[in-house]
Design a protein around this motif. Structure first.
Motif, PDB file in Angstrom:
ATOM      1  N   LEU A 147      47.237 -15.099  15.981  1.00 34.86           N
ATOM      2  CA  LEU A 147      47.375 -13.662  16.211  1.00 34.86           C
ATOM      3  C   LEU A 147      46.613 -13.225  17.468  1.00 34.86           C
ATOM      4  O   LEU A 147      47.099 -12.411  18.255  1.00 34.86           O
ATOM      5  N   ARG A 148      45.426 -13.787  17.647  1.00 29.77           N
ATOM      6  CA  ARG A 148      44.650 -13.412  18.832  1.00 29.77           C
ATOM      7  C   ARG A 148      45.305 -13.934  20.105  1.00 29.77           C
ATOM      8  O   ARG A 148      45.399 -13.235  21.109  1.00 29.77           O
ATOM      9  N   ASP A 149      45.784 -15.180  20.053  1.00 23.99           N
ATOM     10  CA  ASP A 149      46.446 -15.770  21.231  1.00 23.99           C
ATOM     11  C   ASP A 149      47.678 -14.969  21.639  1.00 23.99           C
ATOM     12  O   ASP A 149      48.034 -14.907  22.810  1.00 23.99           O
ATOM     13  N   THR A 150      48.373 -14.409  20.656  1.00 17.35           N
ATOM     14  CA  THR A 150      49.603 -13.675  20.974  1.00 17.35           C
ATOM     15  C   THR A 150      49.323 -12.170  21.085  1.00 17.35           C
ATOM     16  O   THR A 150      50.247 -11.364  21.196  1.00 17.35           O
ATOM     17  N   GLU A 151      48.043 -11.795  21.033  1.00 17.47           N
ATOM     18  CA  GLU A 151      47.635 -10.381  21.117  1.00 17.47           C
ATOM     19  C   GLU A 151      48.355  -9.511  20.105  1.00 17.47           C
ATOM     20  O   GLU A 151      48.917  -8.468  20.425  1.00 17.47           O
ATOM     21  N   THR A 152      48.362  -9.966  18.865  1.00 14.79           N
ATOM     22  CA  THR A 152      49.032  -9.231  17.797  1.00 14.79           C
ATOM     23  C   THR A 152      48.103  -9.045  16.608  1.00 14.79           C
ATOM     24  O   THR A 152      48.549  -8.845  15.486  1.00 14.79           O
ATOM     25  N   TYR A 153      46.798  -9.098  16.882  1.00 16.02           N
ATOM     26  CA  TYR A 153      45.818  -9.004  15.809  1.00 16.02           C
ATOM     27  C   TYR A 153      45.579  -7.539  15.479  1.00 16.02           C
ATOM     28  O   TYR A 153      44.633  -6.925  15.951  1.00 16.02           O
ATOM     29  N   LYS A 154      46.515  -6.951  14.712  1.00 11.62           N
ATOM     30  CA  LYS A 154      46.385  -5.539  14.349  1.00 11.62           C
ATOM     31  C   LYS A 154      47.162  -5.239  13.079  1.00 11.62           C
ATOM     32  O   LYS A 154      47.928  -6.074  12.615  1.00 11.62           O
ATOM     33  N   VAL A 155      46.977  -4.051  12.533  1.00 16.02           N
ATOM     34  CA  VAL A 155      47.625  -3.655  11.278  1.00 16.02           C
ATOM     35  C   VAL A 155      48.700  -2.606  11.557  1.00 16.02           C
ATOM     36  O   VAL A 155      48.394  -1.617  12.206  1.00 16.02           O
TER      37      VAL A 155
END
Lengths: 148, 174
Positions: free
Chosen positions: B14-22
């Protein structure tokens, strides 16, 4: 004149493809968002939303941006690749192993078997028409855990 | 892989793809991993599939399933892509049968083991432990309260069943 001609995508289907992607994203929302409600949130008429989804009306970038926000997706996902503008070419030939896997998953159900065959062929065509990833775009390289 | 490292691995993705969110935009995750996603008519026996050709993959998810279920399917196929690809094979295919959520995943041989792992990794992608704890704290949620569970499920765009299962796997439920 001096400009070298190169193969061009057929742009006639561009807005149709964008419209279909918007529609798909809208119907995917839970609960589903009606065309009327989307129009209201954008401050445009319902007919405009209908026409944008049908590819008849060409929405400006700013509007597409707002649509992406409301539909909880990203603008970039509305934009088709050049290859998507062409109709897929010849059907793909599935190998024996794939056919065996389909049979197993369908557990004797003919209809499921047909559906799976169709879906897999389509996905394979999708993959074939995609350009290869450039190295810097790749995220699928294995992470070397011990090196961290 | 142990559950702990599965959780860490999922967070890294998630962090690598910059999608670490809700909520986790699972289709964006797929896209940034180089995976295409498409709704497909798959009948009532199959949830989804992953087709891989030369490192490139495409995910098909059942068009007639509820959105939360489709998100779970996409996450599950991403798990196969990250965890279960065999090296040096030109063409690979995963077909995932539609199974109702089971609390006990005690079946653990061969393919089943892969399926269990894909479910755990998929759940970790959609409901990262750290983000879950943050949300619970932020909204002061009492997890004994069923309404709180369904609110949390809504926030993360997953089914209440999937959320309940995940919370108990993390030891956050009594």
């Amino acid at each position: 004149m001096g400009v070298k001609s190169r193969p061009m995508a057929d742009f006639s289907g561009l807005y149709g493809a964008v419209g279909r992607k918007i529609r798909t994203a809208r119907l995917r929302l839970e609960p589903k968002l009606s065309q009327a409600k989307l129009a209201k949130r954008l401050g445009i008429s319902r007919v405009s939303v209908v026409n944008i989804e049908a590819g008849r009306q060409h929405a400006p970038l700013s509007l597409l941006w707002q649509i992406a926000e409301i539909l909880e997706t990203e603008l970039v996902l509305f934009i088709p690749r050049r290859n998507e503008l062409h109709a897929p070419a010849a059907p793909v030939q599935l190998d024996p192993k794939t056919i065996h896997q389909i049979r197993q998953a369908a557990v004797g159900n003919k209809e499921t078997q047909q559906k799976l065959t169709g879906a897999i062929s389509k996905l394979k065509i999708t993959l074939e028409t995609q350009p290869p990833l450039k190295d810097e775009e790749r995220h699928d390289k294995p992470v070397t855990r011990s090196a961290r | 892989m142990t559950s702990l490292s599965l959780d860490q691995h999922a967070e890294e993705v998630l962090r690598d793809t910059e999608t670490y969110k809700v909520p986790v935009p699972i289709e964006v995750v797929a896209q940034r991993l180089g995976l295409k996603t498409e709704a497909a008519a798959l009948g009532d026996k199959v949830s989804g599939m992953l087709v891989v050709e030369n490192d490139r993959g495409a995910i098909g998810y059942n068009v007639s399933h509820a959105r939360v279920r489709q998100r779970f399917t996409v996450a599950h196929e991403i798990a196969h892509f990250k965890l279960h690809l065999k090296k040096n094979r030109r063409s690979q295919l995963f077909i995932d049968p539609f199974v109702i959520f089971r609390r006990d995943d005690n079946s653990a041989t061969g393919n089943d083991k892969q399926e269990v792992e894909a479910n755990r990794f998929g759940a970790a992608l959609l409901m990262p432990a750290t983000l879950l704890q943050k949300e619970i704290k932020k909204h002061g949620l009492d997890l004994d309260d069923e309404d709180a569970l369904s609110l949390l499920a809504k926030r993360f765009r997953v089914s209440t069943a999937a959320m309940t299962y995940r919370l108990s796997a993390l030891g956050l439920l009594r």
